[in-house]
Write a protein that holds these residues in place. Sequence first.
Motif, PDB file in Angstrom:
ATOM      1  N   ILE A  28       0.856  -1.187   0.000  1.00 35.68           N
ATOM      2  CA  ILE A  28       0.000   0.000   0.000  1.00 35.68           C
ATOM      3  C   ILE A  28       0.892   1.237   0.000  1.00 35.68           C
ATOM      4  O   ILE A  28       1.914   1.281   0.681  1.00 35.68           O
ATOM      5  N   TYR A  52       0.464  -5.346   5.664  1.00 35.14           N
ATOM      6  CA  TYR A  52       0.795  -4.827   4.347  1.00 35.14           C
ATOM      7  C   TYR A  52       2.249  -4.384   4.290  1.00 35.14           C
ATOM      8  O   TYR A  52       2.859  -4.069   5.311  1.00 35.14           O
ATOM      9  N   ALA A  92      -2.519  -0.922  -3.345  1.00 31.99           N
ATOM     10  CA  ALA A  92      -3.618  -0.064  -2.931  1.00 31.99           C
ATOM     11  C   ALA A  92      -3.024   1.305  -2.619  1.00 31.99           C
ATOM     12  O   ALA A  92      -1.847   1.422  -2.243  1.00 31.99           O
ATOM     13  N   VAL A  94      -3.652   4.977  -0.517  1.00 33.49           N
ATOM     14  CA  VAL A  94      -4.395   5.660   0.535  1.00 33.49           C
ATOM     15  C   VAL A  94      -3.823   7.062   0.674  1.00 33.49           C
ATOM     16  O   VAL A  94      -2.606   7.225   0.828  1.00 33.49           O
ATOM     17  N   CYS A 113      -6.949  -0.649 -10.418  1.00 37.12           N
ATOM     18  CA  CYS A 113      -6.428  -0.464  -9.068  1.00 37.12           C
ATOM     19  C   CYS A 113      -7.259  -1.310  -8.103  1.00 37.12           C
ATOM     20  O   CYS A 113      -8.495  -1.211  -8.097  1.00 37.12           O
ATOM     21  N   ALA A 115      -7.781  -1.136  -4.924  1.00 38.30           N
ATOM     22  CA  ALA A 115      -8.540  -0.338  -3.952  1.00 38.30           C
ATOM     23  C   ALA A 115      -7.810   0.982  -3.741  1.00 38.30           C
ATOM     24  O   ALA A 115      -6.577   1.037  -3.750  1.00 38.30           O
ATOM     25  N   VAL A 299      -9.183   1.467   7.093  1.00 38.68           N
ATOM     26  CA  VAL A 299      -8.369   1.076   5.936  1.00 38.68           C
ATOM     27  C   VAL A 299      -8.347  -0.443   5.800  1.00 38.68           C
ATOM     28  O   VAL A 299      -8.591  -0.996   4.724  1.00 38.68           O
ATOM     29  N   LEU A 303      -9.998  -2.649   2.684  1.00 36.69           N
ATOM     30  CA  LEU A 303      -9.130  -3.500   1.869  1.00 36.69           C
ATOM     31  C   LEU A 303      -9.517  -4.964   2.008  1.00 36.69           C
ATOM     32  O   LEU A 303      -9.458  -5.733   1.036  1.00 36.69           O
ATOM     33  N   THR A 304      -9.920  -5.361   3.215  1.00 36.66           N
ATOM     34  CA  THR A 304     -10.376  -6.737   3.417  1.00 36.66           C
ATOM     35  C   THR A 304     -11.660  -7.001   2.645  1.00 36.66           C
ATOM     36  O   THR A 304     -11.827  -8.061   2.022  1.00 36.66           O
ATOM     37  N   GLN A 306     -12.500  -5.717  -0.084  1.00 35.73           N
ATOM     38  CA  GLN A 306     -12.144  -5.846  -1.503  1.00 35.73           C
ATOM     39  C   GLN A 306     -11.263  -7.067  -1.767  1.00 35.73           C
ATOM     40  O   GLN A 306     -10.803  -7.261  -2.889  1.00 35.73           O
ATOM     41  N   PHE A 308      -8.330  -7.476  -0.916  1.00 33.06           N
ATOM     42  CA  PHE A 308      -7.015  -7.002  -1.351  1.00 33.06           C
ATOM     43  C   PHE A 308      -5.927  -7.897  -0.775  1.00 33.06           C
ATOM     44  O   PHE A 308      -5.876  -8.161   0.415  1.00 33.06           O
ATOM     45  N   THR A 312      -2.311 -11.380  -4.508  1.00 35.75           N
ATOM     46  CA  THR A 312      -1.421 -10.310  -4.965  1.00 35.75           C
ATOM     47  C   THR A 312       0.031 -10.668  -4.691  1.00 35.75           C
ATOM     48  O   THR A 312       0.512 -10.519  -3.579  1.00 35.75           O
TER      49      THR A 312
END
Length: 317
Positions: A28, A52, A92, A94, A113, A115, A299, A303-304, A306, A308, A312
């Motif tokens: 992120i 992350y 991601a 932010v 993207c 998120a 946050v 992200l969870t 989605q 994310f 990945t």
Amino acid sequence: MSMSDAVLDKVIGGSLVVRDHGGARPPILLLHGLGGNLLTWEPIVGLLADRYRVVTVDLRGHGASDDAAWDWDAVLDDLEAVIGALGLHRPAVVGHSLGGMVAACWARRHPDCPAAISLDGHRSAATDPEHYADIEPAELTEALAELNAIFDAQFAGMGRQLTAAQADELVRAQRAAAEAMGWPVQMVVDSHLRSLRAQDDGFVSKPSAELAGTVRRSPEFRDALPVLRAVRSPFLLVLAGRNMPGLPANLARLADAHRSGLRRDLALPSAENPAFRVLEIDAGHGMVLENPVLVADLVVDFLTEQRFGDRTPNTGR
């Protein structure tokens, strides 16, 4: 800056400074607001780093990054360079305030993207009267004039030259303000110092008045809602539900009217993008410093939601 901090900092493309907390977790990017730098994220980095790979960025003309003219496409190109240099895969993004507007521009450029999140980055408060709701026109005109005068003074003070004594006085003022607000004092002081560049026998504050003025006049800063309406990737816009403490009564009413206008105008992006979310929280614009646990939780939750990072791949530092 400590030795461990120096190890974390990296220079990308010879001009852009980032702080990479490393690891093989999903990446992120955290983007600060106008006048800030990567240290403003320190209160929540530790709350996110176990999930992350956190990378914070000194945007161009800010912090330890080199001075450069502000151009929105160029800023997005800077992020492309960071992602390429660090070997990140579909991070991601932010951002807070101006950084949130950059996150929206990034998501518009990259529909894939995974998120993006904007923390109270939507439109400038001192802009067009039609952005307000639930306030009488005469009161709106008077309050907007007062707010613009305050902003004029703030922007005029950016990029100014300081003697050593003036720099020390500003540090004391930053410390006192942080203590009064209940914000992490040493982090606020360190962030302020990171935005001072030594020159001759004194310092120059960053960003420059030219960069700040360019940002202030830009359509994206004045109103980022058209950008949000073009975003098709998962996006969370977090609104500050509380005014900054100490606002005069008429400016508090203006802030309420600005928030009412946002609520009214944000229905369209939600309808056009099913993955667009608006969340209003009980915090002020300084939410990252004011309530880092709440910000980190929202946050992680988004992200969870989605998924994310589920699939990945990402390389370590």
